[in-house]
Motif scaffolding. Structure first.
Motif, PDB file in Angstrom:
ATOM      1  N   MET A  77       1.028  -1.166  -0.173  1.00 24.05           N
ATOM      2  CA  MET A  77      -0.039  -0.104  -0.062  1.00 24.05           C
ATOM      3  C   MET A  77       0.893   1.424  -0.031  1.00 24.05           C
ATOM      4  SD  MET A  77      -3.052  -1.026   2.696  1.00 24.05           S
ATOM      5  CE  MET A  77      -4.094   0.592   2.367  1.00 24.05           C
ATOM      6  N   GLY A  78       1.988   1.259   0.586  1.00 26.41           N
ATOM      7  CA  GLY A  78       2.956   2.165   0.333  1.00 26.41           C
ATOM      8  C   GLY A  78       2.655   3.313   1.408  1.00 26.41           C
ATOM      9  N   PHE A  79       1.819   3.153   2.623  1.00 29.15           N
ATOM     10  CA  PHE A  79       1.872   4.128   3.874  1.00 29.15           C
ATOM     11  C   PHE A  79       3.152   4.053   4.480  1.00 29.15           C
ATOM     12  CE2 PHE A  79      -0.535  -0.043   5.424  1.00 29.15           C
ATOM     13  CZ  PHE A  79       0.479  -0.272   6.252  1.00 29.15           C
ATOM     14  N   LYS A  80       3.050   5.247   5.360  1.00 28.61           N
ATOM     15  CA  LYS A  80       4.247   5.371   6.307  1.00 28.61           C
ATOM     16  C   LYS A  80       4.002   4.595   7.501  1.00 28.61           C
ATOM     17  CE  LYS A  80       7.442   9.024   7.335  1.00 28.61           C
ATOM     18  NZ  LYS A  80       7.655  10.263   7.330  1.00 28.61           N
ATOM     19  N   LEU A  81       4.836   3.838   7.943  1.00 25.16           N
ATOM     20  CA  LEU A  81       4.662   2.985   9.016  1.00 25.16           C
ATOM     21  C   LEU A  81       5.470   3.432  10.488  1.00 25.16           C
ATOM     22  CD1 LEU A  81       3.606   0.314  10.197  1.00 25.16           C
ATOM     23  CD2 LEU A  81       5.480  -1.104   9.149  1.00 25.16           C
ATOM     24  N   PHE A  82       5.066   3.317  11.481  1.00 24.51           N
ATOM     25  CA  PHE A  82       5.551   3.597  12.677  1.00 24.51           C
ATOM     26  C   PHE A  82       5.411   2.426  13.760  1.00 24.51           C
ATOM     27  CE2 PHE A  82       4.436   7.538  10.697  1.00 24.51           C
ATOM     28  CZ  PHE A  82       5.722   8.519  10.810  1.00 24.51           C
ATOM     29  N   HIS A  83       6.522   1.992  14.225  1.00 31.79           N
ATOM     30  CA  HIS A  83       6.394   1.051  15.437  1.00 31.79           C
ATOM     31  C   HIS A  83       6.901   1.489  16.669  1.00 31.79           C
ATOM     32  CE1 HIS A  83       6.490  -2.428  12.271  1.00 31.79           C
ATOM     33  NE2 HIS A  83       5.492  -3.148  12.979  1.00 31.79           N
ATOM     34  N   LEU A  84       5.872   1.491  17.516  1.00 25.83           N
ATOM     35  CA  LEU A  84       6.068   2.171  19.059  1.00 25.83           C
ATOM     36  C   LEU A  84       6.329   0.963  19.879  1.00 25.83           C
ATOM     37  CD1 LEU A  84       3.728   5.182  18.698  1.00 25.83           C
ATOM     38  CD2 LEU A  84       6.176   5.098  18.031  1.00 25.83           C
ATOM     39  N   PRO A  85       7.481   0.494  20.228  1.00 23.69           N
ATOM     40  CA  PRO A  85       7.554  -0.705  21.012  1.00 23.69           C
ATOM     41  C   PRO A  85       7.016  -0.506  22.321  1.00 23.69           C
ATOM     42  CG  PRO A  85       9.717  -0.183  19.996  1.00 23.69           C
ATOM     43  CD  PRO A  85       8.690   1.157  19.806  1.00 23.69           C
ATOM     44  N   ALA A  86       6.462  -1.391  22.926  1.00 20.51           N
ATOM     45  CA  ALA A  86       5.808  -1.553  24.347  1.00 20.51           C
ATOM     46  C   ALA A  86       6.857  -1.673  25.349  1.00 20.51           C
ATOM     47  CB  ALA A  86       4.690  -2.663  24.513  1.00 20.51           C
ATOM     48  N   ALA A  87       6.548  -1.280  26.566  1.00 20.21           N
ATOM     49  CA  ALA A  87       7.526  -1.588  27.608  1.00 20.21           C
ATOM     50  C   ALA A  87       7.367  -2.613  28.329  1.00 20.21           C
ATOM     51  CB  ALA A  87       7.328  -0.234  28.655  1.00 20.21           C
ATOM     52  N   GLN A  88       8.364  -3.626  28.700  1.00 18.78           N
ATOM     53  CA  GLN A  88       8.360  -4.627  29.351  1.00 18.78           C
ATOM     54  C   GLN A  88       8.690  -4.579  30.935  1.00 18.78           C
ATOM     55  OE1 GLN A  88       7.528  -7.637  27.389  1.00 18.78           O
ATOM     56  NE2 GLN A  88       7.387  -6.138  25.764  1.00 18.78           N
ATOM     57  N   GLY A  89       7.640  -5.003  31.397  1.00 21.05           N
ATOM     58  CA  GLY A  89       8.035  -4.914  32.996  1.00 21.05           C
ATOM     59  C   GLY A  89       6.581  -4.873  33.744  1.00 21.05           C
ATOM     60  N   GLY A  90       6.512  -4.433  35.017  1.00 23.91           N
ATOM     61  CA  GLY A  90       5.282  -4.697  35.710  1.00 23.91           C
ATOM     62  C   GLY A  90       4.126  -3.450  35.416  1.00 23.91           C
ATOM     63  N   PRO A  91       3.126  -3.376  36.038  1.00 20.72           N
ATOM     64  CA  PRO A  91       2.138  -2.398  36.010  1.00 20.72           C
ATOM     65  C   PRO A  91       2.466  -0.791  35.591  1.00 20.72           C
ATOM     66  CG  PRO A  91       1.158  -3.999  37.404  1.00 20.72           C
ATOM     67  CD  PRO A  91       2.704  -4.161  37.412  1.00 20.72           C
ATOM     68  N   LEU A  92       3.413  -0.390  36.583  1.00 18.75           N
ATOM     69  CA  LEU A  92       3.710   0.851  36.496  1.00 18.75           C
ATOM     70  C   LEU A  92       4.697   1.355  35.341  1.00 18.75           C
ATOM     71  CD1 LEU A  92       4.536   1.603  40.350  1.00 18.75           C
ATOM     72  CD2 LEU A  92       2.752   2.455  38.982  1.00 18.75           C
ATOM     73  N   VAL A  93       5.394   0.092  34.968  1.00 18.52           N
ATOM     74  CA  VAL A  93       6.259   0.255  33.750  1.00 18.52           C
ATOM     75  C   VAL A  93       5.575   0.315  32.550  1.00 18.52           C
ATOM     76  CG1 VAL A  93       8.284  -0.823  32.542  1.00 18.52           C
ATOM     77  CG2 VAL A  93       8.565  -0.867  35.002  1.00 18.52           C
TER      78      VAL A  93
END
Length: 322
Positions: free
Chosen positions: A22-38
């Motif tokens: 499709m040729g759109f601009k893709l952004f990956h925003l990685p999730a934080a790994q850890g407990g609820p506050l993290v």
């Protein structure tokens, strides 16, 4: 039209494959790994990054992956505050329609206000119709075949079965280990985060012909995929599509899948199936190893046909970037 796709994930194959077509601009925003506050702090960073992307790119169409199911709320608010009436296409993975994510306050209202709620197969579309509000625009758009190709320079095929996993509750990894114990001639490589495998007690009961690779980079995963003899996708849940199926098809690999109703309907042209028992897995896997070339040919033909029909579906739905 300017289109962006935002995924709150380190990597998402569906989005990558869609981008190539499709040729759109893709952004990956990685999730934080850890407990609820993290995780909470991570969500706040991802939310701020999403707003920055929208302000900088000023898109006409925004694809957003769910879960998390509160992202549509953020986009609705941003659309009101900025006055930029971009379209919102909510790309719902199966877990978006299961607890706990389906219980997100006001999610059904946000979904109805989105320009389209994208689901990945007909079975999920029926489920979404029951769960969401009347008048929600639900559109079925399956995963496209991956854009990964295997060429003659990619190296020899290894004598192993690749099993991509997230160690979710629907993945019967214990069954794979049981099959490996009774078929020492079969070699398995199982990807996914080791801490999750360890928490489920899988590492302590691992036979010698099984290797847990841990979480691997996109490049390393692509190499594992290229060199695998057979790719195995496992689930006990109906209505799940398994992105690994489209990864294997796009790479022209032999494919074996759990024989759920959804998977057999979607991939009967290119995969062999087993009944989620260790004995049947051994039987089907030995057959697939022996008939690898036939299965690879089926995957190559299927990938070509699926890519063309997928592009036609996208065009008819009006989702094409220009």
């Amino acid at each position: 039209m300017k289109t962006v796709y935002i995924a709150w994930a380190g990597f998402q194959r569906r989005a990558v494959s869609m981008q190539a077509l499709m040729g759109f601009k893709l952004f990956h925003l990685p999730a934080a790994q850890g407990g609820p506050l993290v995780k909470l702090a991570g969500y706040m960073r991802q939310g701020a990054s999403t707003i920055r992307i929208l302000r900088k790119e000023r898109p006409d169409i925004v694809w957003i992956q769910a879960p998390p199911n509160f992202i549509p709320h953020l986009l609705m608010i941003t659309r009101i505050v900025t006055g930029k009436k971009f379209k919102i296409l909510l790309d719902c993975h199966n877990s978006a329609l299961r607890s706990p994510w389906i219980d997100t306050p006001f999610f059904a209202h946000s979904a109805k206000r989105a320009d389209a709620v994208i689901v990945h197969n007909d079975d999920i579309a029926a489920k979404a119709s029951d769960l969401l509000l009347d008048g929600t625009n639900i559109v079925v758009l399956e995963d496209p075949p991956s854009t990964l190709r295997v060429d003659s320079a990619s190296g020899a095929v290894g004598n192993y079965i690749l099993v991509p996993c997230s160690f979710a509750d629907d993945e019967p990894v214990d069954m794979v280990l049981e099959a490996a114990r009774h078929a020492p001639g079969l070699q398995f490589k199982i990807t996914g985060r080791l801490e999750k495998a360890r928490a489920k007690g899988l590492l302590s009961s691992c036979p010698e012909n099984v290797q847990f690779t841990g979480f691997v980079s996109e490049s390393d995963f692509n190499d594992l995929l290229r060199h695998a003899s057979v790719v195995l996708g496992i689930t006990t849940f109906e209505d799940i599509q398994l992105s690994v199926a489209n990864e294997a098809i796009g790479a022209g690999k032999a494919l074996v899948l759990s024989g759920t109703g959804t998977l057999t309907r979607m991939f009967s042209d290119c995969a062999d199936f087993f009944d989620n028992t260790s004995s049947d897995l051994i039987t089907v896997m030995k057959s697939a190893m022996g008939n690898r070339k036939r299965l690879e040919e089926r995957s190559i033909i299927s990938a070509s046909q699926r890519a063309e029909s997928w592009k036609a579906r996208v065009a008819s739905a009006g989702f094409v970037s220009q």
